[in-house]
Design an enzyme around this catalytic site. Sequence first.
Site: not given
Length: 147
Positions: A8, A65-67, A69, A98, A133, A136
């Site tokens: 973004d 993006c900015g973070t 997140i 992993h 792995h 999982r």
Amino acid sequence: MKIGIGSDHGGFELKEYIKEFLEKEGIEYMDYGTNSSESVDYPDYGRKLSEAVIAGEVDKGIAICGTGIGISIACNKVKGIRCALCGDTYSARMSVEHNNANIIALGGRVIGKDLAIEIVSTWLKSQFLGGRHERRVNKISDIESNL
Ligand code: RB5
């Protein structure tokens, strides 16, 4: 290997910097936008990039993006995507060894450009270890299949 990259506005500057690195390294990439610092919505770009990975248009993706997140949350909503938000090289390596992460997310307003390049470079060189792995990671896919 072909890399997809998307961001973004908060990740735009870092995206352009990483593209220069990929070019210097001779790594082929597809840019899924955004193309300026004008405000846009990160889910749109996370989605485009993730769908391109799932369609096999590119092998792996870099989402910014900015973070890191918001775009990582958006990418992880696309079935088959394992997107890892990384702010250090150890996590970047582990996310592949992993977790077989097929997208790495970065925070353009959080990490410096040089650290970002080291993270991306580590991530690109890493290989999934398989074995326990794989079991999982398969269990993560089972969760998706039962949604
Ligand atoms: C945009 O202002 C910002 O919210 C976005 O780049 C990202 O950090 C969201 O998680």
